[in-house]
Design an enzyme around this catalytic site. Sequence first.
Site, short mmCIF file in Angstrom:
data_model
loop_
_atom_site.label_atom_id
_atom_site.label_comp_id
_atom_site.label_asym_id
_atom_site.label_seq_id
_atom_site.Cartn_x
_atom_site.Cartn_y
_atom_site.Cartn_z
N LYS A 398 0.85 -1.20 0.00
CA LYS A 398 0.00 0.00 0.00
C LYS A 398 0.88 1.25 0.00
O LYS A 398 2.08 1.16 0.26
CB LYS A 398 -0.89 -0.03 1.24
N TYR A 625 13.44 31.27 2.10
CA TYR A 625 12.21 31.93 2.55
C TYR A 625 12.38 32.48 3.95
O TYR A 625 12.97 31.82 4.82
CB TYR A 625 11.04 30.95 2.54
C1 LIG Z 1 -0.34 -1.58 6.85
C2 LIG Z 1 -0.86 -2.80 7.36
C3 LIG Z 1 -0.02 -3.91 7.53
C4 LIG Z 1 1.47 -3.83 7.38
O1 LIG Z 1 1.99 -3.24 8.54
P1 LIG Z 1 3.54 -3.16 8.89
O2 LIG Z 1 3.58 -2.82 10.30
O3 LIG Z 1 4.11 -2.12 8.02
O4 LIG Z 1 4.12 -4.49 8.60
C5 LIG Z 1 -0.59 -5.09 7.91
N1 LIG Z 1 -1.93 -5.20 8.11
C6 LIG Z 1 -2.76 -4.15 7.97
C7 LIG Z 1 -4.20 -4.33 8.22
C8 LIG Z 1 -2.25 -2.92 7.60
O5 LIG Z 1 -3.08 -1.88 7.46
#
Ligand SMILES: *Cc1c(COP(=O)(O)O)cnc(C)c1O
Length: 736
Positions: A398, A625
Amino acid sequence: MAAKKNFGGLDLFRIAAACLVVAIHTSPLETVSPEGDFFLTRILARVAVPFFFMVTGQFVLSDYLKEDGALKKRAKAAAPLWGYLQKAALLYGAAILLYLPLGIYAGHYKELNVGTAFRMLLFDGTFYHLWYFPGLILGILLLMVLGRFCSVKVTGIVVSLLYLLGLLGDSYWGLTSQIPGAADVYEWCFQVLFGYTRNGLFFAPLFLWMGATAYREDRGKTVGPSVGGIRADAVGLGISLVSMTIEGFLLRYAEWQRHDSMYLSLPLCMFFLYQLLLKVTWETPLICRTAATWMYLLHPGMIVIVRGLPFGNVIAKNSLVFYGVVLLLSGCAAWMTAYLLRWVLGHRFRREQRKSRGGELFSRARAWIEVDKEALRQNVAALKALLPENCQLMPAVKADAYGHGAVLIARELNRIGIYAFCVACVAEGVSLRKNGIKGEILVLGYTHPREFELLHRYCLTQTVVDYDYAQLLNQCEKKVRVHVGIDTGMHRLGERSDHEERLAEICRMEHLDIQGAFTHLCADDTNNPKDVEFTQKQAKEFYRIVKKWKEQGFSCPKVHLLASYGVLNYPQLAGDYARVGIALYGVRSAKTDYDRSGIRLFPVLSLKARVASVRELGPGEAAGYGLAFVAQSSMRIATLAIGYGDGLPRALSCGGGSVLIHGKRARILGRICMDQTLVDVTDIPEAAAGDIAVLIGTSGEEEITAYELAEAGDTITNEILSRLGGRLWRVGVGGR
Ligand SMILES: *Cc1c(COP(=O)(O)O)cnc(C)c1O
């Protein structure tokens, strides 16, 4: 820039030229008409080898000769020539070995001593067709030397004179032998140095030069050969061929020929033939190029084989049939070799190509991310090793794979056998599919009912985020693949685990194709007893529901609950999948987080940017800036082509962070802008525009980790990485 020129005519004629060379060595018309055979093999076919020299000249020497008078540039242009010579020498060496047994069998090396060996290797070749390679190498070397000291024109005159000298020892020998002094010199040369003047000194240089000057893109506005049209070339070729025929037969009847490779009309013929071929732009398969070379190399072997065949004598009785059979065999052998070679070298070639494509990218980008594929693979292996055998990784890709580039990462994971992914939203899943990613893709978050149709179309699995959402999903006409989210205490998504009746109802919904169930742990990154107890309770609650469903006869093939910290600290709780995110990318959320596993992870991402400009700042002058930075004394500052618009945390402003240039730290000055960042390079005098600055990653002995940025920005690495913007280029490095 001009469009890429197609040299299909040249490629096609390579095959024709190879067939002509085979003709020279088999005399196809011998038993039909000796005169006809003389015309075919001693006159017409004599265009073949000069043609090969010319092609080499065009593609290998033209750049070198073009750098007329500019010594420095020419020295640079010589570099690829050495590479080419090396390859030619290698091929020559291989050919010598290949024909060694035949040469021994034929008694070629009976009178071998230092002198004859030298003569064979340098001029005559160790087998009758192998003179071509030393000819080529010597010819190129000669042109390199001439080109170094003379203009292109003078070089042309010199090689023409050499050709004339060669002519006198070849077709015009009858003339030379009547000149007392000259005849003696030639005789001595033939005794001591070489068997024929058709070699790398007298023959090859002219045609190499002609090839190198035949085609110049810079000659005019139009791309392509500029002399005459196709018709003019054809007429010129016709006239020069007729003249070469007359010349050849006259010399034959006058009995002047000692050998018959060189005619006065031959260079003229070659000029027109080559101009004509340059204008032919048929698409010709690339394999023609290599196949022609192999045909040239292999046909003498085929001649021996055909002679040795059971019906060899019968075949040899008709020269035309003999030619046909040798041609067929040589063609097959050449094609097979060329294909085999392409297949063997293909892997290496593709790998190098991929690498160079990456290289090209860094060389142009303003700011970019390098993804270390080897590090990714090692992290995969290390995490897998912690888990029980039957638990698969389901990497979280993601947020563009935490900034790394979701397609890049998923593709690499597909390549190493990972076929399950989780994403946050449906668009991320669609993008992966559109880029050919295979395997299960689980959408962890909310999808609007009007987008449910996309789940079908792209074969995505949707999370049931609660009971009400399950009802919405159930209204789909077709069955939807889902994993049921179960809330065991995080109270974010999933139906509460104590709502057993509702959970059972979800399982009974007709249009849900339940492929799995999962929960998410929310306190697995510390070892404080309260958190450990809470985590254990979450897992217990999750597995209680799973067991209950089984008892109730509901099917739920896959269950999962571990994310990165779950894998590191509670691998024994694993189900069928582990949804690893941050750990896969080689970092933990924070340096101080609890990690019971103690495994070594390798950061996958480096963040780099180009130095756009370097300038001086006088004492008291301010920069950026709000004039937030004021120079205390004179100093040098560099402007980097990256800013908070690319995801660089603005909290690094005003000395809150630094970057690496030439392996040294440069402090960030003033306020980070949307697209630019100022750094102090007073102590890095070599820093210049176009240099590379490392914002995350290593340079020399120094390293900046994602932790450093996270700490400065008072956040976790997950946020730093996932916010790296879409404006950055992403490129995979390392590994296959
Ligand atoms: C983002 C997410 C993960 C991965 O999490 P990490 O701590 O980065 O390994 C796993 N399960 C869900 C439901 C998530 O939203």
